[in-house]
Design an enzyme around this catalytic site. Structure first.
Site, PDB file in Angstrom:
ATOM      1  N   ARG A   3      65.244  41.538  45.800  1.00  0.00           N
ATOM      2  CA  ARG A   3      64.717  42.953  46.333  1.00  0.00           C
ATOM      3  C   ARG A   3      65.727  43.392  47.458  1.00  0.00           C
ATOM      4  O   ARG A   3      66.083  42.664  47.880  1.00  0.00           O
ATOM      5  CB  ARG A   3      63.336  42.844  46.700  1.00  0.00           C
ATOM      6  CG  ARG A   3      62.205  42.313  45.909  1.00  0.00           C
ATOM      7  CD  ARG A   3      61.868  43.017  44.788  1.00  0.00           C
ATOM      8  NE  ARG A   3      61.523  44.555  45.123  1.00  0.00           N
ATOM      9  CZ  ARG A   3      60.202  44.652  45.180  1.00  0.00           C
ATOM     10  NH1 ARG A   3      59.299  43.868  45.098  1.00  0.00           N
ATOM     11  NH2 ARG A   3      60.066  46.014  45.826  1.00  0.00           N
ATOM     12  N   LYS A  49      46.959  42.017  46.605  1.00  0.00           N
ATOM     13  CA  LYS A  49      47.004  43.211  45.869  1.00  0.00           C
ATOM     14  C   LYS A  49      45.900  43.265  44.944  1.00  0.00           C
ATOM     15  O   LYS A  49      45.742  44.424  44.332  1.00  0.00           O
ATOM     16  CB  LYS A  49      48.271  43.666  45.253  1.00  0.00           C
ATOM     17  CG  LYS A  49      49.471  43.613  46.365  1.00  0.00           C
ATOM     18  CD  LYS A  49      50.536  43.703  45.719  1.00  0.00           C
ATOM     19  CE  LYS A  49      51.860  43.197  46.435  1.00  0.00           C
ATOM     20  NZ  LYS A  49      52.996  43.312  45.750  1.00  0.00           N
ATOM     21  N   ARG A  59      52.515  56.509  36.701  1.00  0.00           N
ATOM     22  CA  ARG A  59      53.371  55.426  35.957  1.00  0.00           C
ATOM     23  C   ARG A  59      52.567  54.615  35.035  1.00  0.00           C
ATOM     24  O   ARG A  59      53.195  53.898  34.231  1.00  0.00           O
ATOM     25  CB  ARG A  59      54.204  54.848  36.843  1.00  0.00           C
ATOM     26  CG  ARG A  59      55.376  55.734  37.615  1.00  0.00           C
ATOM     27  CD  ARG A  59      56.055  54.715  38.604  1.00  0.00           C
ATOM     28  NE  ARG A  59      56.947  53.801  37.971  1.00  0.00           N
ATOM     29  CZ  ARG A  59      57.737  53.037  38.634  1.00  0.00           C
ATOM     30  NH1 ARG A  59      57.637  52.822  40.011  1.00  0.00           N
ATOM     31  NH2 ARG A  59      58.279  51.882  38.131  1.00  0.00           N
ATOM     32  N   PRO A  71      52.156  50.250  46.070  1.00  0.00           N
ATOM     33  CA  PRO A  71      51.086  49.689  47.143  1.00  0.00           C
ATOM     34  C   PRO A  71      51.189  48.154  47.525  1.00  0.00           C
ATOM     35  O   PRO A  71      51.725  47.384  46.694  1.00  0.00           O
ATOM     36  CB  PRO A  71      49.863  49.832  46.079  1.00  0.00           C
ATOM     37  CG  PRO A  71      50.229  50.631  45.080  1.00  0.00           C
ATOM     38  CD  PRO A  71      51.662  50.701  44.880  1.00  0.00           C
ATOM     39  N   GLU A  72      51.001  47.866  48.713  1.00  0.00           N
ATOM     40  CA  GLU A  72      51.051  46.633  49.228  1.00  0.00           C
ATOM     41  C   GLU A  72      49.897  46.248  49.642  1.00  0.00           C
ATOM     42  O   GLU A  72      48.674  47.173  49.439  1.00  0.00           O
ATOM     43  CB  GLU A  72      52.021  46.300  50.143  1.00  0.00           C
ATOM     44  CG  GLU A  72      53.425  46.636  49.643  1.00  0.00           C
ATOM     45  CD  GLU A  72      54.771  46.169  50.471  1.00  0.00           C
ATOM     46  OE1 GLU A  72      54.550  45.268  51.488  1.00  0.00           O
ATOM     47  OE2 GLU A  72      55.819  46.773  50.399  1.00  0.00           O
TER      48      GLU A  72
END
Ligand SMILES: [Zn+2]
Length: 249
Positions: free
Chosen positions: A239, A59, A111, A2-3
């Site tokens: 990243r 977020k 998770r 999620p961003e």
């Protein structure tokens, strides 16, 4: 993962469906997701209160109750908000509110990297990427020798940009992820901010950052969807990063 756009969609769904409903049961048994609260602490603080507002910065999301505490929710790496659904199997609902009318708000997260916490500390969350002013954006992003992509991902500098939104934004702005952030001109910084706002708006409208125009091409053999050049892949800011070497300079 999620961003900002995914969290904004979650916030909007809570705002649409959960406000005004009285909380009668809270499942806060997952001591990892609810850390540092022991089981029952969030429940006793929230039970009996109604949700009054749903806010977001980057977020980070937080729900305000009428005459009660504030509940912070973080979707982590893979979480989502499920409104009025059946409970998930295998305890994938790591935290849940049940309402007087029988409905339910669940933080569903295979998770288990999401968080639920009372009175969240937002002091280290930067200004929201979708709302930051032009002046603040120039000052916060346009400094230092870190690569531009790393600067965009720094949540204390600017909140809400994750890996995919950063790549999409840099591609739209035609700026290399490797450029030292402090070397950008004001015109380039303004162009970057315009691209970020447009990419964010599109992602919210279309359903998430994976809908970006570059994203489907971020793979081996992928070509720039604008000019057709072979995309480059490298690790930037820790990243995996893809960009067009012809246009992004
Ligand atoms: Zn290109």
């Amino acid at each position: 993962m999620p961003e900002l756009p995914e969290v904004e969609r979650a916030r909007a769904s809570i705002e649409r469906s959960a406000l005004g409903r009285r909380i009668v049961v809270v499942d806060d048994r997952d001591t990892f997701v609810c850390r540092p609260h022991p089981p029952g602490e969030i429940a006793s603080a929230l039970t009996g209160h109604r949700l009054a507002a749903a806010h977001r910065r980057g977020k980070a999301m937080w729900l305000v109750t009428e005459d009660g505490p504030t509940l912070g929710l973080h979707l982590g790496m893979s979480g989502r908000i499920v409104m009025d659904g059946k409970p998930a199997p295998r305890n994938w609902d790591r935290f849940a509110l049940e309402f007087e009318d029988g409905g339910r708000l669940a933080l569903r997260d295979k998770r288990r990297l999401g968080r639920a916490v009372l009175e969240p500390d937002l002091s280290r969350v930067g200004p929201d990427a979708a709302e930051i002013t032009r002046t603040a954006f120039r000052r916060r992003i346009g400094r230092g020798s870190a690569p531009l992509k790393a600067r965009l991902l720094d949540q204390a500098t600017l909140a809400g940009v994750g890996n995919l939104l950063a790549d999409e934004t840099l591609w739209r702005a035609e700026l290399s992820p490797l450029r030292p952030a402090g070397e950008l001109s004001e015109a380039e910084l303004d162009r970057l901010r315009v691209a970020l706002r447009a990419a964010t708006r599109d992602a919210i409208r279309l359903g998430g950052v994976h809908k970006g125009r570059l994203i489907a091409h971020r793979r081996g053999g992928g070509r720039c969807p604008r000019c057709g050049a072979d995309l480059i892949r490298a690790t930037v800011g820790g990243r995996t990063t893809w960009w067009c070497p012809v246009e992004q300079v």
